[in-house]
Design a protein around this motif. Structure first.
Motif, short mmCIF file in Angstrom:
data_model
loop_
_atom_site.label_atom_id
_atom_site.label_comp_id
_atom_site.label_asym_id
_atom_site.label_seq_id
_atom_site.Cartn_x
_atom_site.Cartn_y
_atom_site.Cartn_z
N ASN A 4 0.86 -1.19 0.00
CA ASN A 4 0.00 0.00 0.00
C ASN A 4 0.90 1.24 0.00
OD1 ASN A 4 -2.04 1.84 0.28
ND2 ASN A 4 -2.91 0.93 2.12
N ALA A 33 -1.74 -1.47 -3.93
CA ALA A 33 -2.47 -0.21 -4.14
C ALA A 33 -1.45 0.91 -4.15
CB ALA A 33 -3.48 0.01 -3.02
N SER A 97 -5.03 5.02 5.97
CA SER A 97 -5.14 4.07 4.86
C SER A 97 -4.30 2.83 5.06
CB SER A 97 -4.73 4.74 3.55
OG SER A 97 -5.54 5.85 3.29
N CYS A 99 -1.01 2.63 4.92
CA CYS A 99 0.09 2.60 3.96
C CYS A 99 1.35 2.05 4.62
CB CYS A 99 0.38 4.00 3.42
SG CYS A 99 -0.96 4.62 2.37
#
Length: 135
Positions: A4, A33, A97, A99
């Protein structure tokens, strides 16, 4: 390597954006992603009274469309547009998110930010994930 990846994007700096995306592609696992994030700075009240009310919304749509065109060429590419102070929003978005990597370009330093650009400096110091800084 990463699943991510967050890539903060300043649309006025095309070469830096391209470099950051190329590095993000190299660092991202297959199926990862890759979120392209643009942060719209807050317009101070003393300035906003002189700007047409729909200008900010129009600009946000333009930014979203431009990011969408760029993200279309990135495997796993996503788009995010936030409003606020760039460093804070990048770190917040990465945390929320989940990440595991941020790929951020840094401008040539000025006297006030000898080693890194001020936004990149903030992200390096406050992010809870790996940060790759590009020059």
């Amino acid at each position: 390597m990463y699943k991510n990846v967050l890539v903060p994007v300043v649309l006025d700096h095309t070469r830096a954006v391209e470099k950051a995306i190329d590095v993000a592609k190299l660092l991202a696992d297959a199926g990862a992603a890759v979120t392209l994030l643009h942060v719209v700075e807050i317009i101070p009240d003393y300035v906003s009274q002189y700007i047409p009310p729909d200008l900010a919304q129009t600009r946000r749509h333009e930014v979203d469309a431009a990011l969408g065109r760029i993200a279309a060429g990135v495997p796993g590419g996503k788009v995010a547009v936030e409003t606020g102070r760039a460093g804070h929003e990048i770190v917040r978005r990465a945390k929320e998110s989940g990440c595991d990597c941020i790929v951020i370009a840094s401008h040539a330093p000025e006297l006030a930010d000898i080693l890194l650009g001020s936004t990149a400096n903030y992200v390096v110091r406050h992010a809870a994930c790996a940060v790759h800084v590009l020059r």
